[in-house]
Design an enzyme around this catalytic site. Structure first.
Site, PDB file in Angstrom:
ATOM      1  CG  HIS A   1      -5.899  -1.653   8.652  1.00  0.00           C
ATOM      2  ND1 HIS A   1      -6.063  -0.332   8.988  1.00  0.00           N
ATOM      3  CD2 HIS A   1      -4.593  -1.924   8.890  1.00  0.00           C
ATOM      4  CE1 HIS A   1      -4.913   0.155   9.399  1.00  0.00           C
ATOM      5  NE2 HIS A   1      -4.008  -0.783   9.347  1.00  0.00           N
TER       6      HIS A   1
ATOM      7  CD  GLU B   1      -8.796   1.379   7.320  1.00  0.00           C
ATOM      8  OE1 GLU B   1      -8.794   0.465   8.167  1.00  0.00           O
ATOM      9  OE2 GLU B   1      -8.141   2.435   7.476  1.00  0.00           O
TER      10      GLU B   1
ATOM     11  CG  ASN C   1      -9.121  -0.853  11.631  1.00  0.00           C
ATOM     12  OD1 ASN C   1      -8.148  -1.498  11.255  1.00  0.00           O
ATOM     13  ND2 ASN C   1      -9.572   0.192  10.973  1.00  0.00           N
TER      14      ASN C   1
ATOM     15  CG  ASP D   1      -0.283  -0.328   2.526  1.00  0.00           C
ATOM     16  OD1 ASP D   1       0.959  -0.386   2.563  1.00  0.00           O
ATOM     17  OD2 ASP D   1      -0.987  -0.540   3.523  1.00  0.00           O
TER      18      ASP D   1
HETATM   19  C1  GLP Z   1      -0.492   0.582   8.541  1.00  0.00           C
HETATM   20  C2  GLP Z   1      -0.145  -0.295   7.333  1.00  0.00           C
HETATM   21  C3  GLP Z   1      -0.347  -1.778   7.630  1.00  0.00           C
HETATM   22  C4  GLP Z   1       0.316  -2.123   8.952  1.00  0.00           C
HETATM   23  C5  GLP Z   1      -0.310  -1.303  10.059  1.00  0.00           C
HETATM   24  C6  GLP Z   1       0.231  -1.661  11.439  1.00  0.00           C
HETATM   25  O1  GLP Z   1      -1.846   0.799   8.627  1.00  0.00           O
HETATM   26  N1  GLP Z   1      -0.916   0.055   6.197  1.00  0.00           N
HETATM   27  O2  GLP Z   1       0.191  -2.551   6.570  1.00  0.00           O
HETATM   28  O3  GLP Z   1       0.160  -3.512   9.212  1.00  0.00           O
HETATM   29  O4  GLP Z   1      -0.047   0.053   9.772  1.00  0.00           O
HETATM   30  O5  GLP Z   1       1.337  -0.885  11.759  1.00  0.00           O
HETATM   31  P1  GLP Z   1       2.305  -1.179  12.978  1.00  0.00           P
HETATM   32  O6  GLP Z   1       3.160  -2.328  12.565  1.00  0.00           O
HETATM   33  O7  GLP Z   1       3.097   0.084  13.147  1.00  0.00           O
HETATM   34  O8  GLP Z   1       1.446  -1.494  14.146  1.00  0.00           O
END
Ligand code: GLP
Length: 263
Positions: free
Chosen positions: A138, A143, A136, A67
């Site tokens: 995702h 989402e 949440n 993404d």
């Molecule tokens: C963002 C990314 C996800 C990732 C998430 C969790 O939303 N788009 O791919 O898994 O963050 O991030 P973290 O690893 O900092 O908790």
């Protein structure tokens, strides 16, 4: 879904990095799906270290990031292209033309998202997809209520995601409200999926993903439909799983079978 209960975040990162390196040793032109966030940082450090000591070459590897925020320039410190350069690509011998991100600037996004999907297909599909999880549920930026068959497209970020991201932006900075993400269908097409979750803030999400019903309301639960997913959790992230004892027993017995050369 296979669950690996790790001693701590470092063990989770080591197991994931070792699996990627083993896959690379078997297939030098490995196709990797990559995620961002704080969770994969140590995995990326370990991959860079393996490259630095000459234990791995990424010269034939192709990468597809999950993404990117819409309209953040590549050199913006919060862009995922910047993140990936800093945490991974600058320390690897991966060729720039082998690095792919979903289109997140300019026009004609629908067609270019389809072209991104086509590029994945043209190189034979993603061998190993690395994932984290949002609170949440995702994965990527799929989402809640994302179609379980979705493909790469523009998504509106949920309020909870915006709250979680707010810490990365200064008071005067505009935070992106849209992103371009691989779809859940795109992720489910990967041959193997490795998902890490670390820390108490992820405990509810891990429970819903592993032991909850499959539902678009909790997108990561779609991974239950994939035949080859392993979740690597530290004790905090795994703390709300009801079947922890079963997962621990399964791991011991599987390792025994592996050691005996029977798996
Ligand atoms: C963002 C990314 C996800 C990732 C998430 C969790 O939303 N788009 O791919 O898994 O963050 O991030 P973290 O690893 O900092 O908790």
């Amino acid at each position: 879904m296979k669950v690996v209960l790790c001693r701590d975040a470092h063990e989770a990162a080591a197991l994931v990095a070792d699996e990627i390196l083993a896959a690379l040793a078997r297939k030098p032109d490995l196709v990797l799906g990559l995620c961002t966030g704080s969770t994969p940082v140590e995995v990326y450090e370990r991959l860079r270290a393996a490259r630095a000591r000459g234990a791995a070459s990424f010269a034939r590897v192709r990468t597809f990031n999950l993404d990117e925020y819409l309209d953040l320039p590549a050199d913006h410190p919060q862009s995922y292209r910047h993140f990936m350069r800093r945490h991974l690509f600058d320390g690897l011998d991966v060729r720039p033309e082998h690095v792919h991100f979903p289109p997140a600037e300019g026009d004609d996004l629908t067609r270019r998202c389809a072209a991104f999907e086509e590029t994945i297909r043209a190189v034979g599909g993603i061998d190993l997809m690395l994932l984290g999880i949002g609170r949440n549920g995702h994965i990527g930026f799929n989402e809640p209520t994302s179609s379980l068959a979705s493909r790469t497209r523009v998504k509106t970020l949920a309020d909870r995601t915006l709250e979680d991201n707010a810490r990365f932006y200064g008071p005067d900075e505009v935070m992106p409200r849209l992103a371009v993400t691989m779809g859940i269908g795109t992720i489910l097409d990967a041959r193997r999926v490795l998902l890490q979750a670390i820390g108490p803030k992820k405990a509810e999400a891990v429970r819903s993903m592993v032991e909850g019903p499959v539902s678009s309301v909790f997108p990561a639960s779609a991974l239950q439909l994939h035949a080859d997913v392993t979740g690597y959790f530290d004790p905090d992230a795994a703390s709300l799983l009801a079947e922890r004892a079963y997962y621990a027993k399964t791991r011991v017995l599987e390792l025994e079978l592996q050691r005996a050369g029977r798996l």
